[in-house]
Design a protein around this motif. Structure first.
Motif: not given
Lengths: 368, 62
Positions: B47-54
């Motif tokens: 998730a970290l660095g994906s550019g997406l919100a959880p």
């Protein structure tokens, strides 16, 4: 079971996770297995140390919990703040039902001698009390989702985080200060010789903090347990023909999506499965240990009911010892601290209840 | 009169295997019903660095 077979079991689970839900599921499964290995292998727990602190003035396990939470908070709070919305904390509102439910959870976890993570570990390691409690936990946490809205309507505050009050650095400082205060109180209450955690618990606390941080980085949200178990209950209910489209909780987009997708797409479920597998591996890896002592029929009934109450109260309390206590405090949520106080008070009650409810088979019917 | 012996409980290895087996059974039955995720729309591995919100769905969310 040969040790090679245990490794094959992990590989098979990882392959299943990859095929069904992609590489994130593999990473989370391995993190879950790591949790299981550490919790069972190094005997790091939550319910047991609370009982030991209350009943035997032994603070060692409790202090290890605080060390793990503090180490996680020191990394997680700044990480969430700097992640630009890619990571979220475990923040929930403080409410009347939430406080009452945390109190009940604290009592119930002493009755079944397992919290959220503890019930999974106990079940995976073959403890019959834990396995039975897990069934109740799944049913209870699902039932809790059906009534959550009604209980929340009793009154809740807005979500309050320490970051919102004192900024990122202030939140870390306040969290560490709060944990130090709790640790100081425990040290004052403890007997000499039962204060400093042994090396095993220091190691476990460090590993749990590392795994919890990895969980946050990979999943985008902190370590949790209860959501996954409630989802399993909902899956069983829909599999049996129940229609949950009218249930407010399951109609919310994120929850409806979890219900429609494979269980392996739910991050909490995947770590739960890994945790059970990790505990199973430790149990099979080391020399066989004895099963729990047999209970009278009403003792087994109390375990099942205790599991049900555990799951139901965890849902209403917005988390268990993992999602609310560990992850809530480690991500700066006020509700984590309120949960801690209420559950600890309930735990004191539960320590006394356990002996009365879990009647051993050999004393059934005997005069008191 | 001698007291009745307490019932013999299944061994830990049996209970542990049963617990894990039941959970995996649920996963497989569910997978047969829902199917796996679309391989072209998998969540990012990290998730970290994906550019997406959880995507949400945590114990602390109602």
């Amino acid at each position: 079971m040969a040790r090679a077979a245990l490794l094959l079991l992990v590989l098979a689970l990882a392959a299943l996770a990859l095929l069904a839900a992609g590489p994130r599921a593999i990473l989370l499964l391995l993190i879950g297995v790591g949790f299981g290995l550490v919790l069972e292998g190094l005997r790091f727990g939550f319910a047991g140390p609370w009982r030991l602190l209350v009943a035997e003035r032994d603070a060692r396990g409790f202090l290890a919990q605080l060390i793990a939470i503090g180490a996680t908070a020191a990394v997680a709070i700044p990480l969430i703040a700097g992640a630009g919305g890619e990571l979220q904390g475990a923040a929930a509102p403080v409410g009347i039902a939430m406080i009452a439910a945390a109190f009940v959870f604290g009592a119930a976890m002493q009755v079944v001698m397992g919290c959220g993570s503890g019930t999974l570990v106990n079940a995976g390691s073959g403890n019959l009390v834990g396995a039975l409690a897990l069934f109740g936990f799944i049913a209870g946490s699902f039932a809790g989702t059906l009534h959550l809205g009604a209980f929340a309507a009793l009154g809740t505050l807005p979500v309050i985080t320490l970051q919102g009050v004192a900024g990122t650095g202030g939140a870390v400082a306040l969290t560490l200060a709060g944990l130090a205060l709790a640790g100081g109180l425990a040290l004052r209450a403890a007997q000499p010789g039962r204060r400093m955690p042994p090396a095993r618990l220091w190691l476990a606390a460090g590993l749990i903090a590392a795994l919890a941080t990895l969980n946050l980085i990979v999943a985008g949200q902190p370590w949790g347990v209860v959501y996954g178990l409630g989802l399993w209950g909902a899956k069983i209910a829909t599999g049996l023909g129940a229609d949950l489209s009218g249930a407010a909780f399951w109609a919310q987009p994120a929850n409806a999506r979890r219900l429609a997708e494979t269980i392996l797409a739910d991050v909490t479920s995947v770590t739960n499965i890994g945790l059970i597998a990790g505990a199973f591996i430790v149990m099979r890896w080391r020399a066989p240990t004895a099963q729990v002592a047999p209970l009278a029929p009403r003792g087994w009934l109390a375990v099942l009911a205790g599991g049900l109450v555990l799951g139901y109260s965890a849902r209403l309390a917005m988390g268990c010892n993992v999602g609310a206590f560990f992850s809530g405090i480690a991500s700066g949520s006020l509700h984590g601290w309120v949960w801690f106080a209420a559950a600890f008070a309930g735990s004191r009650l539960g320590v006394g209840l356990r002996g009365r409810l879990l009647v051993p088979a050999r004393t059934a019917g005997a005069p008191a | 009169m001698s007291a009745a012996l307490p019932p013999r409980l299944p061994a830990r290895r049996t209970v542990g295997a049963l617990a894990l087996g039941l959970v995996l059974g649920l996963v497989l039955l569910d997978l047969a019903r829902t199917g796996g995720l679309d391989p072209l729309a998998l969540p990012p591995p990290v998730a970290l660095g994906s550019g997406l919100a959880p995507s949400g769905a945590h114990c602390t969310q109602g």
